[in-house]
Design a protein around this motif. Structure first.
Motif, short mmCIF file in Angstrom:
data_model
loop_
_atom_site.label_atom_id
_atom_site.label_comp_id
_atom_site.label_asym_id
_atom_site.label_seq_id
_atom_site.Cartn_x
_atom_site.Cartn_y
_atom_site.Cartn_z
N GLY A 178 2.11 -49.91 -94.12
CA GLY A 178 0.78 -50.49 -94.04
C GLY A 178 0.66 -51.80 -93.31
O GLY A 178 -0.31 -52.54 -93.52
N ALA A 179 1.62 -52.12 -92.43
CA ALA A 179 1.56 -53.39 -91.71
C ALA A 179 0.64 -53.32 -90.50
O ALA A 179 0.35 -54.33 -89.89
N GLY A 180 0.18 -52.14 -90.16
CA GLY A 180 -0.65 -52.00 -88.98
C GLY A 180 0.21 -51.78 -87.74
O GLY A 180 1.44 -51.67 -87.83
N GLY A 181 -0.43 -51.74 -86.59
CA GLY A 181 0.31 -51.58 -85.35
C GLY A 181 0.53 -50.12 -84.98
O GLY A 181 0.04 -49.20 -85.64
N LEU A 182 1.30 -49.93 -83.92
CA LEU A 182 1.54 -48.58 -83.41
C LEU A 182 2.37 -47.74 -84.37
O LEU A 182 2.21 -46.52 -84.43
N GLY A 183 3.25 -48.38 -85.11
CA GLY A 183 4.04 -47.64 -86.10
C GLY A 183 3.16 -47.05 -87.19
O GLY A 183 3.33 -45.89 -87.58
N ASN A 184 2.23 -47.84 -87.66
CA ASN A 184 1.30 -47.37 -88.68
C ASN A 184 0.42 -46.24 -88.14
O ASN A 184 0.16 -45.26 -88.84
N LEU A 185 0.00 -46.38 -86.89
CA LEU A 185 -0.83 -45.34 -86.27
C LEU A 185 -0.06 -44.03 -86.15
O LEU A 185 -0.58 -42.95 -86.45
#
Length: 226
Positions: A178-185
């Motif tokens: 849940g940190a955001g960014g492309l990994g979360n996407l």
């Protein structure tokens, strides 16, 4: 060509704003992590070199403490570090979710890695140069800035490039919680919703950021090496 793109990446076409926002979040996390961890990592790396046995400011006790602490933190898997620092992150940022919250474990996880890279880079400097500076009466502070940091600059830049690549990879891992960014996407939309095209594009964008950072670092190394 446009028809092929729409057919091949239907889910990507539907969320251009989310992809752009995720890219900015990854850049945000990478930039601030690299900046803060870079400064502290250089400081600790220099401290490791000068306090080690035979160093210009040899302090065995200080060196042993730093060396063991760095080894311990580096040994903790990043995904576990995220959980271990959850309370600290909530105290400092007020939340454990989002790109700002991810900065805490990212910085803590990257500092020891970069410090060790800096130590290795500075240890490659010819000891004769350091001895010559000492013979000329140069102060320890002068040796640090005029010899270690100046002579070791190419190695420091290479270590910085390697660390930034590592940081980009860690931001993707942080995205899984849940940190955001492309990994979360890639996880929340691509994997959980079976939108493979989103995962593919997110991965390609991460690779682009890696290639850009490597290209820039290579230009800097080439410039300072001549």
């Amino acid at each position: 060509m446009q028809a092929w793109f729409y057919e091949t990446f239907p889910n990507v076409v539907a969320i251009p704003n989310e992809i752009w926002a995720a890219t900015k979040q990854t850049i945000y996390m990478s930039f601030w992590t690299a900046l803060v961890a870079g400064i502290l990592g250089i400081f600790l790396g220099v401290l490791l070199v000068v306090t080690r046995p035979g160093g210009i400011l040899a302090q065995g006790f200080v060196y042993q403490i730093l060396d063991k602490a760095i080894n311990v933190i580096r040994s903790v898997p990043f995904i576990i570090l995220l959980a271990l620092l959850a309370v600290t992150t909530r105290f400092l940022v007020g939340t454990t979710i989002g790109e700002k919250a991810a900065l805490v474990p990212l910085i803590v996880g990257v500092i020891p890695f970069f410090a060790r890279q800096i130590e290795n880079a500075l240890l490659e400097i010819d000891p004769g140069v350091i001895e010559a500076a000492q013979a000329m009466g140069t102060s320890p502070l002068g040796i640090i800035f005029r010899v270690y940091l100046k002579e070791g600059l190419p190695g420091i830049v290479r270590a910085g490039a390697l660390t930034i690549i590592n940081v980009i990879g860690l931001t993707a891992m942080a995205g899984a919680v849940g940190a955001g960014g492309l990994g979360n996407l890639a996880i929340s939309r691509g994997y959980n919703r079976f939108q493979t095209d989103v995962t593919l594009v997110a991965t390609l964008l991460i690779l682009v950021l890696v290639f850009i950072s490597q290209f820039v670092s290579n230009l800097i190394i080439k410039k300072i090496s001549h």
